[in-house]
Design a protein around this motif. Structure first.
Motif, short mmCIF file in Angstrom:
data_model
loop_
_atom_site.label_atom_id
_atom_site.label_comp_id
_atom_site.label_asym_id
_atom_site.label_seq_id
_atom_site.Cartn_x
_atom_site.Cartn_y
_atom_site.Cartn_z
N UNK A 124 -22.86 -4.88 -6.86
CA UNK A 124 -21.48 -4.90 -7.39
C UNK A 124 -20.54 -4.08 -6.51
N UNK A 125 -21.02 -2.93 -6.04
CA UNK A 125 -20.19 -2.06 -5.19
C UNK A 125 -19.88 -2.75 -3.86
N UNK A 126 -20.87 -3.41 -3.30
CA UNK A 126 -20.68 -4.13 -2.04
C UNK A 126 -19.69 -5.28 -2.23
N UNK A 127 -19.85 -6.01 -3.30
CA UNK A 127 -18.94 -7.13 -3.60
C UNK A 127 -17.52 -6.62 -3.80
N UNK A 128 -17.37 -5.51 -4.51
CA UNK A 128 -16.03 -4.94 -4.75
C UNK A 128 -15.37 -4.53 -3.44
N UNK A 129 -16.15 -3.98 -2.53
CA UNK A 129 -15.61 -3.56 -1.24
C UNK A 129 -15.11 -4.75 -0.42
N UNK A 130 -15.93 -5.78 -0.33
CA UNK A 130 -15.56 -6.96 0.43
C UNK A 130 -14.35 -7.65 -0.21
N UNK A 131 -14.34 -7.75 -1.52
CA UNK A 131 -13.20 -8.37 -2.22
C UNK A 131 -11.92 -7.58 -1.95
N UNK A 132 -12.02 -6.26 -1.96
CA UNK A 132 -10.85 -5.42 -1.69
C UNK A 132 -10.33 -5.67 -0.27
N UNK A 133 -11.22 -5.72 0.70
CA UNK A 133 -10.80 -5.95 2.09
C UNK A 133 -10.13 -7.30 2.28
N UNK A 134 -10.64 -8.31 1.59
CA UNK A 134 -10.10 -9.66 1.74
C UNK A 134 -9.01 -9.97 0.72
N UNK A 135 -8.68 -8.97 -0.10
CA UNK A 135 -7.63 -9.12 -1.11
C UNK A 135 -7.90 -10.32 -2.01
N UNK A 136 -9.15 -10.39 -2.47
CA UNK A 136 -9.58 -11.47 -3.35
C UNK A 136 -10.24 -10.87 -4.59
N UNK A 137 -10.27 -11.60 -5.68
CA UNK A 137 -11.02 -11.09 -6.84
C UNK A 137 -12.52 -11.10 -6.54
N UNK A 138 -13.26 -10.10 -7.03
CA UNK A 138 -14.70 -10.09 -6.78
C UNK A 138 -15.39 -11.28 -7.44
N UNK A 139 -16.38 -11.82 -6.76
CA UNK A 139 -17.19 -12.92 -7.29
C UNK A 139 -18.54 -12.35 -7.69
N UNK A 140 -18.73 -12.02 -8.96
CA UNK A 140 -19.97 -11.36 -9.38
C UNK A 140 -21.21 -12.21 -9.12
N UNK A 141 -22.30 -11.51 -8.83
CA UNK A 141 -23.61 -12.13 -8.67
C UNK A 141 -24.59 -11.37 -9.55
N UNK A 142 -25.61 -12.05 -10.01
CA UNK A 142 -26.65 -11.42 -10.83
C UNK A 142 -27.77 -10.99 -9.89
#
Length: 147
Positions: free
Chosen positions: A52-70
């Protein structure tokens, strides 16, 4: 270099690295609000937090909403990783996950610091030098040459 979400195998390996030496006790970390502990029964939860932390970081950099994964932990496909390789993988994870404002003080940051400390202590020769250096201290390479 573009930030990316690490493969789940990368997370598997990091968790395996934290679980692999039970003689040292559970890997533990603390933040202002969380006291975390890696145990086999918490591995999926900890892995989800890391992902989740990795996804949040990438989403922040790309200015996109995070796409959650299980995420669900399983032992990694390869288990012969050296401590140096594990440190490199940990540094990659941290680099990919630290680009958003909530990284500092996060549970993922605390986990990476705890795992990094454990891996460093496992490096060959880490404990062979003096804890404190004085004028009479001798580096191990000099002791070996003098023998």
């Amino acid at each position: 270099m573009t930030a990316f979400v690490v493969h789940v195998e990368h997370i598997h390996v990091l968790l395996w690295a934290g679980l692999r030496d039970p003689r040292l006790g559970a890997l533990r970390w603390n933040t202002a609000t969380v006291a975390g502990e890696l145990q086999p029964e918490t591995a999926s939860t900890v892995g989800q937090m890391l992902l989740d932390e990795n996804i949040a970081s990438v989403a922040h950099l790309h200015n996109e909403p995070p796409a959650p994964e299980i995420y669900k932990y399983r032992p990694p496909a390869q288990r012969g990783w050296t401590n140096v390789e594990l440190l490199n993988a940990l540094h990659c994870y941290r680099y990919q996950s630290c680009e958003h404002p909530d990284w500092e003080g996060s549970e993922a940051q605390a986990f990476t610091e705890a795992l990094e400390a454990r891996l460093i202590h496992r490096l060959p020769g880490y404990s062979s030098g003096p804890w404190a250096i004085t004028p009479s201290s001798v580096p191990s390479a000099a002791r070996t040459r003098g023998a």
